[in-house]
Design a protein around this motif. Structure first.
Motif, PDB file in Angstrom:
ATOM      1  N   GLU A   1       8.896   9.708  -0.528  1.00  0.00           N
ATOM      2  CA  GLU A   1       8.259   8.758  -1.440  1.00  0.00           C
ATOM      3  C   GLU A   1       8.759   7.337  -1.234  1.00  0.00           C
ATOM      4  O   GLU A   1       8.044   6.368  -1.511  1.00  0.00           O
ATOM      5  CB  GLU A   1       8.514   9.197  -2.883  1.00  0.00           C
TER       6      GLU A   1
ATOM      7  N   SER B   1       6.039   4.246   2.899  1.00  0.00           N
ATOM      8  CA  SER B   1       6.658   5.560   2.750  1.00  0.00           C
ATOM      9  C   SER B   1       5.956   6.566   3.654  1.00  0.00           C
ATOM     10  O   SER B   1       4.805   6.356   4.046  1.00  0.00           O
ATOM     11  CB  SER B   1       6.563   6.020   1.292  1.00  0.00           C
TER      12      SER B   1
ATOM     13  N   PHE C   1       4.659   9.308   2.790  1.00  0.00           N
ATOM     14  CA  PHE C   1       3.458   9.732   2.081  1.00  0.00           C
ATOM     15  C   PHE C   1       2.315   8.755   2.311  1.00  0.00           C
ATOM     16  O   PHE C   1       1.160   9.159   2.505  1.00  0.00           O
ATOM     17  CB  PHE C   1       3.734   9.855   0.580  1.00  0.00           C
TER      18      PHE C   1
ATOM     19  N   THR D   1      -0.649   6.033  -2.435  1.00  0.00           N
ATOM     20  CA  THR D   1       0.657   6.172  -3.069  1.00  0.00           C
ATOM     21  C   THR D   1       0.705   7.481  -3.836  1.00  0.00           C
ATOM     22  O   THR D   1      -0.156   7.739  -4.693  1.00  0.00           O
ATOM     23  CB  THR D   1       0.926   5.001  -4.020  1.00  0.00           C
TER      24      THR D   1
ATOM     25  N   GLY E   1       4.677  10.229  -8.149  1.00  0.00           N
ATOM     26  CA  GLY E   1       6.048  10.710  -8.228  1.00  0.00           C
ATOM     27  C   GLY E   1       6.645  10.461  -9.600  1.00  0.00           C
ATOM     28  O   GLY E   1       5.977   9.907 -10.490  1.00  0.00           O
TER      29      GLY E   1
END
Length: 218
Positions: free
Chosen positions: A99, A108, A110, A117, A120
């Motif tokens: 993350e 990131s 991800f 995004t 998280g």
């Protein structure tokens, strides 16, 4: 995975490829589990080019080595805080790593993989504090795929640009301590290699004769 035998490694790679797709090439170290005939046959069946790193040269696979060092530091911290059940926190630790934005690309893992995004703990906490809820407008499946493809392409361009900037900066820092060395064929050199009893301890062995020069650096 309980063992690192060639069969087990091949099975785990197939599981990974079934989720992310089959690569054109794969870079590994020269461990026997990667150089065995089983892996060569798997690479042939998948039309995948297998590349091996130079022995005792972790810089050849620097991104993986950097990840290993970061993960070891995270596990060391977790073992100190949770000595009885540290293994239960491996997946959350991996999520935290995936993350967080990477220093060189500014994205990131991800972001680079999914083009968005990921939701998280910090994102959930922010929405609870600010009462912000992103209500995405309804899109047709085809339009969503087109937009996602565009975001991934743009993200990769930006990541490549940031990576080139970081490489230039790191090269500048490295060159400050680097000294020019020239090796000639038939000359003799000493190699810094792991000891026979402990691979974590290094000492110089040799002298060895230079038999071939591949380029100015190898």
């Amino acid at each position: 995975m309980n063992t690192i035998e060639s069969e087990s490694v091949a099975e785990q790679l197939l599981k990974l490829f079934s989720r992310l797709g089959f690569p054109n090439e794969i870079l590994t170290d020269q461990g026997t589990q990667f150089t065995a005939q089983v892996m060569k046959e798997v690479s042939r069946l998948l039309s995948m080019k297998q590349i091996t790193a130079t022995p005792c040269n972790p810089k050849c696979n620097g991104l993986v080595e950097r990840f290993n060092a970061t993960l070891k530091a995270m596990l060391k911290k977790m073992c100190a805080e949770r000595p009885r059940d540290w293994d239960r926190y491996i997946e959350p630790l991996l999520f935290a790593y995936r993350e967080a934005p990477q220093g060189s690309t500014r994205f990131s893992p991800f972001d680079l993989l999914y083009g968005r995004t990921v939701m998280g703990p910090m994102q959930i906490l922010r929405e609870l504090w600010t009462d912000e809820i992103n209500e995405n407008e309804t899109q047709h499946t085809y339009q969503y795929v087109i937009d996602l493809k565009g975001r991934l392409q743009e993200t990769c361009k930006l990541a490549k640009s940031e990576l080139e900037k970081s490489q230039t900066k790191y090269k500048h820092y490295y060159d400050k301590r680097a000294k020019p060395r020239t090796l000639s064929v038939s000359g003799e050199v000493l190699l810094l290699l792991p000891t026979d009893k402990n691979k974590l301890l290094m000492h110089r062995k040799g002298p060895f004769t230079v038999v071939r020069k591949l380029n100015d650096l190898d």
